[in-house]
Structure formats: structure tokens, C-alpha cells
Design a protein around this motif. Structure first.
Motif, PDB file in Angstrom:
ATOM      1  N   ASN A  44      72.080  76.994 -37.228  1.00 26.45           N
ATOM      2  CA  ASN A  44      71.189  77.465 -36.165  1.00 26.45           C
ATOM      3  C   ASN A  44      70.972  78.963 -36.291  1.00 26.45           C
ATOM      4  O   ASN A  44      69.859  79.445 -36.128  1.00 26.45           O
ATOM      5  N   GLY A  45      72.060  79.701 -36.538  1.00 17.79           N
ATOM      6  CA  GLY A  45      71.897  81.137 -36.594  1.00 17.79           C
ATOM      7  C   GLY A  45      73.010  81.854 -37.315  1.00 17.79           C
ATOM      8  O   GLY A  45      74.115  81.333 -37.488  1.00 17.79           O
ATOM      9  N   LEU A  46      72.684  83.055 -37.709  1.00 16.93           N
ATOM     10  CA  LEU A  46      73.620  83.974 -38.333  1.00 16.93           C
ATOM     11  C   LEU A  46      73.571  85.266 -37.532  1.00 16.93           C
ATOM     12  O   LEU A  46      72.486  85.789 -37.262  1.00 16.93           O
ATOM     13  N   ILE A  47      74.742  85.751 -37.136  1.00 14.62           N
ATOM     14  CA  ILE A  47      74.838  86.998 -36.392  1.00 14.62           C
ATOM     15  C   ILE A  47      75.577  88.006 -37.258  1.00 14.62           C
ATOM     16  O   ILE A  47      76.678  87.720 -37.747  1.00 14.62           O
ATOM     17  N   ILE A  48      74.976  89.157 -37.446  1.00 18.89           N
ATOM     18  CA  ILE A  48      75.636  90.261 -38.135  1.00 18.89           C
ATOM     19  C   ILE A  48      76.041  91.252 -37.053  1.00 18.89           C
ATOM     20  O   ILE A  48      75.190  91.873 -36.419  1.00 18.89           O
ATOM     21  N   HIS A  49      77.342  91.343 -36.820  1.00 26.30           N
ATOM     22  CA  HIS A  49      77.901  92.163 -35.734  1.00 26.30           C
ATOM     23  C   HIS A  49      78.593  93.370 -36.359  1.00 26.30           C
ATOM     24  O   HIS A  49      79.666  93.240 -36.961  1.00 26.30           O
ATOM     25  N   VAL A  50      77.971  94.524 -36.233  1.00 22.94           N
ATOM     26  CA  VAL A  50      78.513  95.728 -36.863  1.00 22.94           C
ATOM     27  C   VAL A  50      78.011  96.954 -36.114  1.00 22.94           C
ATOM     28  O   VAL A  50      76.833  97.047 -35.778  1.00 22.94           O
ATOM     29  N   GLU A  51      78.934  97.863 -35.830  1.00 21.62           N
ATOM     30  CA  GLU A  51      78.542  99.075 -35.102  1.00 21.62           C
ATOM     31  C   GLU A  51      77.633  99.952 -35.962  1.00 21.62           C
ATOM     32  O   GLU A  51      76.602 100.416 -35.517  1.00 21.62           O
ATOM     33  N   SER A  52      78.021 100.173 -37.196  1.00 18.40           N
ATOM     34  CA  SER A  52      77.175 100.898 -38.146  1.00 18.40           C
ATOM     35  C   SER A  52      77.262 100.176 -39.486  1.00 18.40           C
ATOM     36  O   SER A  52      78.302  99.631 -39.847  1.00 18.40           O
ATOM     37  N   GLY A  88      69.513  98.414 -37.934  1.00 17.39           N
ATOM     38  CA  GLY A  88      69.290  97.053 -37.453  1.00 17.39           C
ATOM     39  C   GLY A  88      67.816  96.785 -37.205  1.00 17.39           C
ATOM     40  O   GLY A  88      67.282  95.746 -37.622  1.00 17.39           O
ATOM     41  N   ILE A  89      67.143  97.723 -36.565  1.00 16.71           N
ATOM     42  CA  ILE A  89      65.708  97.561 -36.290  1.00 16.71           C
ATOM     43  C   ILE A  89      64.922  97.626 -37.594  1.00 16.71           C
ATOM     44  O   ILE A  89      63.990  96.848 -37.801  1.00 16.71           O
ATOM     45  N   PHE A  90      65.318  98.539 -38.490  1.00 17.61           N
ATOM     46  CA  PHE A  90      64.658  98.619 -39.798  1.00 17.61           C
ATOM     47  C   PHE A  90      64.826  97.303 -40.548  1.00 17.61           C
ATOM     48  O   PHE A  90      63.861  96.759 -41.094  1.00 17.61           O
ATOM     49  N   ALA A  91      66.049  96.779 -40.576  1.00 15.15           N
ATOM     50  CA  ALA A  91      66.314  95.514 -41.275  1.00 15.15           C
ATOM     51  C   ALA A  91      65.513  94.374 -40.656  1.00 15.15           C
ATOM     52  O   ALA A  91      64.992  93.514 -41.373  1.00 15.15           O
ATOM     53  N   LYS A 104      66.027  89.102 -34.640  1.00 14.12           N
ATOM     54  CA  LYS A 104      66.025  89.948 -33.451  1.00 14.12           C
ATOM     55  C   LYS A 104      67.257  90.844 -33.474  1.00 14.12           C
ATOM     56  O   LYS A 104      68.316  90.444 -33.955  1.00 14.12           O
ATOM     57  N   THR A 105      67.112  92.049 -32.922  1.00 13.53           N
ATOM     58  CA  THR A 105      68.212  93.003 -32.854  1.00 13.53           C
ATOM     59  C   THR A 105      68.690  93.146 -31.414  1.00 13.53           C
ATOM     60  O   THR A 105      67.868  93.195 -30.488  1.00 13.53           O
ATOM     61  N   PHE A 106      70.015  93.224 -31.252  1.00 13.54           N
ATOM     62  CA  PHE A 106      70.650  93.378 -29.945  1.00 13.54           C
ATOM     63  C   PHE A 106      71.618  94.564 -30.006  1.00 13.54           C
ATOM     64  O   PHE A 106      72.172  94.849 -31.066  1.00 13.54           O
ATOM     65  N   PRO A 107      71.873  95.225 -28.882  1.00 11.69           N
ATOM     66  CA  PRO A 107      72.888  96.282 -28.854  1.00 11.69           C
ATOM     67  C   PRO A 107      74.259  95.723 -29.227  1.00 11.69           C
ATOM     68  O   PRO A 107      74.558  94.547 -29.000  1.00 11.69           O
ATOM     69  N   PHE A 108      75.110  96.584 -29.792  1.00 15.42           N
ATOM     70  CA  PHE A 108      76.420  96.182 -30.314  1.00 15.42           C
ATOM     71  C   PHE A 108      77.257  95.413 -29.300  1.00 15.42           C
ATOM     72  O   PHE A 108      77.975  94.489 -29.663  1.00 15.42           O
ATOM     73  N   GLN A 112      77.045  88.136 -26.680  1.00 15.98           N
ATOM     74  CA  GLN A 112      76.736  86.902 -25.962  1.00 15.98           C
ATOM     75  C   GLN A 112      75.227  86.704 -25.826  1.00 15.98           C
ATOM     76  O   GLN A 112      74.736  85.582 -25.939  1.00 15.98           O
ATOM     77  N   LYS A 113      74.475  87.782 -25.625  1.00 20.62           N
ATOM     78  CA  LYS A 113      73.013  87.660 -25.543  1.00 20.62           C
ATOM     79  C   LYS A 113      72.442  87.155 -26.865  1.00 20.62           C
ATOM     80  O   LYS A 113      71.498  86.360 -26.875  1.00 20.62           O
TER      81      LYS A 113
END
Length: 125
Positions: A44-52, A88-91, A104-108, A112-113
Motif C-alpha cells: 500500500n505504501g512506503l514511508i521514508i521517515h528521516v529528519e534530514s 523531501g519536497i524536492f524529492a 506526499k510530504t509530511f512534517p517529521f 501517523q498522518k
């Protein structure tokens, strides 16, 4: 290092890079993700969770990363970048031309969103 967390119930993979990425990170991620995709035909999805965003420890690691993207992008419906980095927005804009997943990009701090976005969109299909 790349932490790979497969949430089988939701059909979501969370990738959390920490430090320079190496070739074995992507091979290990594939070893976790590929059997699931073979059994279920998609994620369904892949989340890349990284501060920088990290870098790669070598050119061969970058090539392995590109190979990983090429081998998986058609089997992933949604891609969420959960990051405070402007990359993130560039990617999101750049990758939109190369992969079929909705991005879609979300804040770090909004993991959950990102999950809710993926699951809500998947339920609409």
C-alpha cells in the motif's frame, strides 16, 4: 544504516535511514520487502521517515539505491516522505516524474498522518 519496519497488517514499510547508507542497507531492505510483495503483489505504501536526508557511503551504494527504487516503484501505491528537510519536497516533485506512486510530504513529527493518508487512499480504491 537503514531501519526497515514492515507493517504487514497495513501493507506499509517504514524506512528510517540513520547515517550514510551503504549497499547492504538496500539489499537487506529488499530481502524484507520482496517476499511480502511476491505474496501480496504490492505494498500500500512506503514511508521514508528521516529528519534530514543522509548520503551514501560510496558510489556503489547510490547505484544500489537506484536499483532498489527501480525494482520496487511499480509495486508501491503511495510514497510518503516524513521529514523536516526541504529535500523531501524536492524529492516529491522530482520523483513524481519517474515513479507511478502517489507522493506526499509530511512534517517529521506527523508519522501517523502519513499512515492515515496511505490507508485512507487505499480504502478509497
Amino acid at each position: 544504516m537503514l531501519k526497515v519496519d514492515l507493517k504487514q497488517k497495513e501493507s506499509i514499510v517504514i524506512l528510517e535511514p540513520d547515517g550514510d547508507l551503504c549497499k547492504s542497507d538496500f539489499k537487506r531492505a529488499s530481502a524484507i520487502i520482496d517476499p511480502y510483495i511476491l505474496e501480496n503483489d504490492k505494498l500500500n505504501g512506503l514511508i521514508i521517515h528521516v529528519e534530514s536526508f543522509p548520503s551514501w557511503d560510496s558510489f556503489s551504494s547510490l547505484l544500489e539505491h537506484l536499483k532498489f527504487v527501480n525494482n520496487h516503484h511499480e509495486k508501491i501505491s503511495y510514497l510518503a516522505f516524513v521529514t523536516d528537510s526541504s529535500l523531501g519536497i524536492f524529492a516529491e516533485k522530482f520523483m513524481d516524474f519517474f515513479i507511478g506512486a502517489e507522493i506526499k510530504t509530511f512534517p517529521f513529527n506527523d508519522m501517523q498522518k502519513a499512515k492515515d493518508w496511505i490507508l485512507q487512499l487505499d480504502n478509497e480504491k
